[in-house]
Design a protein around this motif. Structure first.
Motif, short mmCIF file in Angstrom:
data_model
loop_
_atom_site.label_atom_id
_atom_site.label_comp_id
_atom_site.label_asym_id
_atom_site.label_seq_id
_atom_site.Cartn_x
_atom_site.Cartn_y
_atom_site.Cartn_z
N CYS A 1 8.86 21.77 -17.11
CA CYS A 1 9.05 22.63 -15.95
C CYS A 1 9.14 24.09 -16.37
O CYS A 1 9.26 24.40 -17.56
N GLY A 2 9.07 24.98 -15.41
CA GLY A 2 9.20 26.40 -15.70
C GLY A 2 7.87 27.10 -15.83
O GLY A 2 6.95 26.85 -15.05
N SER B 1 3.54 31.41 -13.57
CA SER B 1 4.05 30.46 -12.59
C SER B 1 4.59 31.12 -11.32
O SER B 1 4.57 30.50 -10.26
N HIS B 2 5.03 32.37 -11.41
CA HIS B 2 5.60 33.00 -10.22
C HIS B 2 4.57 33.59 -9.27
O HIS B 2 4.90 34.37 -8.37
N ALA C 1 -0.78 33.42 1.95
CA ALA C 1 -1.88 33.20 1.00
C ALA C 1 -1.51 31.99 0.14
O ALA C 1 -0.34 31.79 -0.17
N LEU C 2 -2.52 31.21 -0.23
CA LEU C 2 -2.27 30.04 -1.07
C LEU C 2 -2.37 30.49 -2.53
O LEU C 2 -3.47 30.78 -3.02
N ALA C 3 -1.24 30.58 -3.19
CA ALA C 3 -1.20 31.22 -4.50
C ALA C 3 -0.63 30.28 -5.56
O ALA C 3 0.50 29.82 -5.45
N HIS C 4 -1.47 30.00 -6.56
CA HIS C 4 -1.07 29.06 -7.61
C HIS C 4 -0.92 29.73 -8.96
O HIS C 4 -1.78 30.51 -9.37
N GLY C 5 0.12 29.37 -9.68
CA GLY C 5 0.24 29.74 -11.08
C GLY C 5 -0.58 28.77 -11.90
O GLY C 5 -0.58 27.58 -11.62
N ILE C 6 -1.30 29.27 -12.90
CA ILE C 6 -2.19 28.40 -13.67
C ILE C 6 -2.03 28.66 -15.16
O ILE C 6 -1.47 29.68 -15.57
N GLY C 7 -2.54 27.75 -15.96
CA GLY C 7 -2.52 27.90 -17.42
C GLY C 7 -3.74 28.67 -17.90
O GLY C 7 -4.65 28.97 -17.12
N CYS D 1 9.61 32.90 -1.72
CA CYS D 1 8.39 32.24 -2.22
C CYS D 1 8.34 32.28 -3.75
O CYS D 1 7.91 31.34 -4.39
N ASN D 2 8.79 33.39 -4.31
CA ASN D 2 8.81 33.55 -5.77
C ASN D 2 9.44 32.35 -6.47
O ASN D 2 8.91 31.83 -7.45
N MET D 3 10.58 31.90 -5.97
CA MET D 3 11.30 30.83 -6.66
C MET D 3 10.91 29.43 -6.20
O MET D 3 11.55 28.46 -6.59
N SER D 4 9.84 29.31 -5.42
CA SER D 4 9.35 27.98 -5.05
C SER D 4 9.08 27.15 -6.30
O SER D 4 9.31 25.94 -6.34
N ILE D 5 8.58 27.82 -7.31
CA ILE D 5 8.24 27.12 -8.56
C ILE D 5 9.50 26.53 -9.21
O ILE D 5 9.45 25.50 -9.86
#
Ligand code: SF4
Lengths: 216, 469
Positions: A90-91, B132-133, B142-148, B223-227
């Motif tokens: 996670c994180g 991730s944020h 907006a649909l916003a995803h954190g990615i690798g 929204c920031n801390m949804s992750i």
């Protein structure tokens, strides 16, 4: 060597019981190691704050190992399968976490659940994330503790885990992702086969939401 | 069919299915920064590929740059490895002609503060960032995803993200927010309630009048801390508050384009009767300021509570809690308000916008930071936030109270530069993660709202901001 697009067909290896829930990517690879612009060299700092007693930084040698940390137990030095508890990874989205696990020597992580971004990052690098039920994970922990070490074989083709001391465990993985791992295909090349479809979509999208395509 | 906001955005961006059955989602905006992009550009180079649509990309530096003595620019970064990272981003942006707010640009800042502030984050967009944020941008519908990083490379090369469709989750904050309690407390309360994996596999849509009543900045904090709740993204509906915020921003559409856009945006809101895979209600009428006590963001209590006792928890939780207490140097039963602090950090993509700094200034005005503190930082989220705060005289207020006024960046949120905690130092922080070592090796983080951080700075201990109103 790049660790990208690694194939995964089957793997036989020793399990290390990593009895923690919510292991976050800040632990897997602490931030001071994210300054590197390369994809390699992360293995030696995997779990740095737990594996070592002194504070680490890039290039530091002469580290003091923490003898109480499970990866440092002599019997697990050559383990290649990490057995963990729920919500592993996670994180932060840092893919460096997956690179660090692979470069340390892990090929597979088994847990009752994974965080979404970590799960994707693993698949994109050929580190196999295997999701099992809490009970199955409990069993694996028990067997590892009872026998001191446990060697198992993970077969992605048959989606089964086998081992001398255990009843065969089945697992599932998205069939499309599975195929890609088995064949070790390049994700980008696969998508680019659809380049004309993307272009076609883009054209329609430009009409529907034209403001997205003006100068900026 | 009654659809959710998520369903509609997904449908608008669904390109098709790949040969292998996986689905492609078209990406409108790609935000990049120095830490997760170098390996992606390197990958492109090795494979002889080019960015698909470079106009969709916006770059800035934030994670590893220092927050003072910036006049010497890149050369002034003491840490040679961090310097190389910044130079690499400079080079990549120049080579590919990517719009880039570098260290000298007044628009530089934390990527999730910069995008919205520029109007580069718009409703109905799909947005990705190697961070991730990225969920922050969901406040704009907006649909916003954190990615690798592999995905960063994939989006650069193809303008698409390989995605399996997420599930819908509805979170309603029910009631009216009491005085002294803010968006940060709302999101901490949610994570406390559902846990750090409570939303795994889901996109959360935040609903309720209390959400509609929030400013856009407060919405971003949530929204920031949804992750931190495990969600793939957070989302909020599109309304007039949002339109007012966006109109006239540098990247926002103008004239007829603006009107067309607004028509489409307003049609994207969830339909009445749309169904969700999971629904959660968080009661906020009696919500107190929240504070974390442990080493993950679900380990949260109200400021007037005590450190929880692992003996009262289930076996699995108890073990984790025990370890957390040991790391945090805490005993069960101690009042949170008795915990003495060493540092205060006001900043990060969760709480470094102008409104956050205003709320801090309102509390510290005419007061002094307690003498037991080693340091108290205010780190604005962007150069423009900093300018605005200075125009309002907020910098003078916080400096007079004893805070350091820094240059924009991630700073002590993840301590990649010199801003950090030393072993066993205790910090009230407005950031989003209290993981072990996050703010420095063996550092101890308590997550709080900006108002709580400000009151705590004055008190030298964790404080109940309601006593300062
Ligand atoms: S402020 Fe913190 S959480 Fe936000 S992008 Fe920077 S490091 Fe990540």
């Amino acid at each position: 060597m790049t660790s990208k697009h690694l194939k995964f067909i089957q793997h036989s290896g020793k399990v290390v019981p990593f009895d923690r829930a919510n292991v976050d990517t800040d632990q897997i690879i602490p931030k001071q190691f994210l300054k590197s612009i390369k994809r390699t060299g992360f293995g030696e700092n995997l779990f740095d704050a737990w594996r070592f007693l002194d504070e680490g930084y890039i290039g530091k040698t002469d580290r003091q190992e923490n003898p109480k940390f499970v990866l440092n137990y002599p019997q697990y030095h050559d383990a290649s399968i990490l057995l963990a508890r729920r919500n592993f990874g996670c994180g932060s989205s840092r893919e460096h976490a997956v690179w660090a696990l692979l470069q340390y020597g892990f090929r597979c992580v088994i847990a009752p659940s994974f965080a979404d971004i970590f799960y994707n990052n693993s698949l994109n690098n050929g580190l196999l994330p295997v999701t099992l039920s809490e009970t199955q994970v409990d069993t694996l922990f028990r067997l590892t503790y009872e026998n001191k070490t446990l060697t198992i074989e993970i077969d992605l083709e048959t989606q089964q885990i086998t081992g001398e001391k255990l009843d065969t465990i089945g697992f599932t993985i998205d069939p499309n992702r599975r195929l890609r791992l088995l064949e070790g295909l390049d994700e980008i090349a696969l998508t680019l086969k659809h380049a004309s479809e993307i272009q076609e979509f883009e054209k329609q999208h430009r009409q529907r939401m034209h403001w997205l395509f003006s100068s900026r | 069919m009654n659809q959710t906001l998520f369903d509609k955005i997904w449908q608008l961006h669904f390109v098709g299915q790949r040969d292998d059955g996986l689905e492609l989602m078209y990406i409108d905006r790609h935000l990049i920064h120095e830490v997760t992009s170098p390996q992606a550009f390197e990958g492109l180079r090795l494979a002889n590929r080019m960015p698909w649509r470079k106009q969709s990309i916006l770059a800035t530096v934030d994670h590893s740059i220092p927050t003072r003595n910036r006049h010497n620019g890149v050369e002034g970064i003491d840490d040679s490895i961090a310097r190389e990272q910044v130079i690499t981003l400079d080079k990549n942006c120049r080579e590919h002609e990517i719009e880039y707010f570098d260290m000298h640009d007044e628009r530089q800042g934390i990527v999730h503060v910069v995008g919205p502030e520029q109007g580069a984050t718009l409703p109905g967009m799909t947005i990705v960032c190697g961070d991730s944020h990225t969920s922050t941008h969901g406040a704009f519908g907006a649909l916003a995803h954190g990615i690798g990083t592999s995905e960063v490379e994939h989006v650069l090369a193809t303008q698409c993200l390989v995605q399996s469709r997420s599930k819908n989750m509805r979170v309603e904050f029910r009631g009216t927010l009491p005085r002294g309690v803010s968006a940060k407390d709302m999101i901490l309360a949610l994570i406390r309630q559902i846990g750090t994996a409570g939303a795994t596999g889901h996109v959360i849509e935040y609903c309720g009048e209390s959400v509609a009543n929030l400013s856009v900045e407060g919405r971003m904090t949530i929204c920031n801390m949804s992750i931190e709740a495990g969600a793939r993204a957070g989302l909020m509906g599109i309304d007039n508050t949002l339109m007012n915020y966006l109109e006239g921003r540098p990247f926002s559409p103008v004239g007829k384009q603006w009107n067309d856009a607004v028509d489409v945006w307003l049609s994207l809101n969830s339909d009445v009767g749309a169904t969700y895979d999971k629904e959660i209600v968080v009661e906020i009428n009696d919500l107190a300021p929240q504070v974390s006590w442990g080493t993950n963001p679900e380990m949260v209590v109200s400021i007037d509570e005590t450190v929880p006792d692992p003996a009262s928890m289930s076996y699995e939780k108890a073990e984790t809690a025990q370890r957390a207490l040991q790391y945090m140097g805490l005993e069960p039963g101690v009042a949170m308000k008795d915990l003495e602090l060493d540092k205060i950090f006001i900043g990060s993509c969760t709480n470094a916008r102008i409104e956050d700094i205003r709320s801090v200034a309102a509390i510290v005005e005419g007061r002094r930071v307690a003498s037991n503190l080693q340091a108290a930082y205010v780190v604005p989220g962007s150069g423009l936030v900093k300018q605005q705060a200075e125009a309002e005289g907020l910098d003078e207020i916080v400096k007079a109270a004893g805070f350091e006024w820094r240059d924009p960046g991630c700073s002590m949120c993840l301590a990649m530069n010199d801003d950090r905690l030393y072993p066993e130092e205790r910090c009230a922080s407005t950031s989003n993660r209290n993981f072990e070592g996050r703010q420095g090796h063996l550092g101890r983080t308590h997550l709080v709202s900006p108002a709580t951080a400000a009151a705590s700075a004055i008190q030298g201990r964790l404080a109940d901001v309601r006593e300062y109103l």
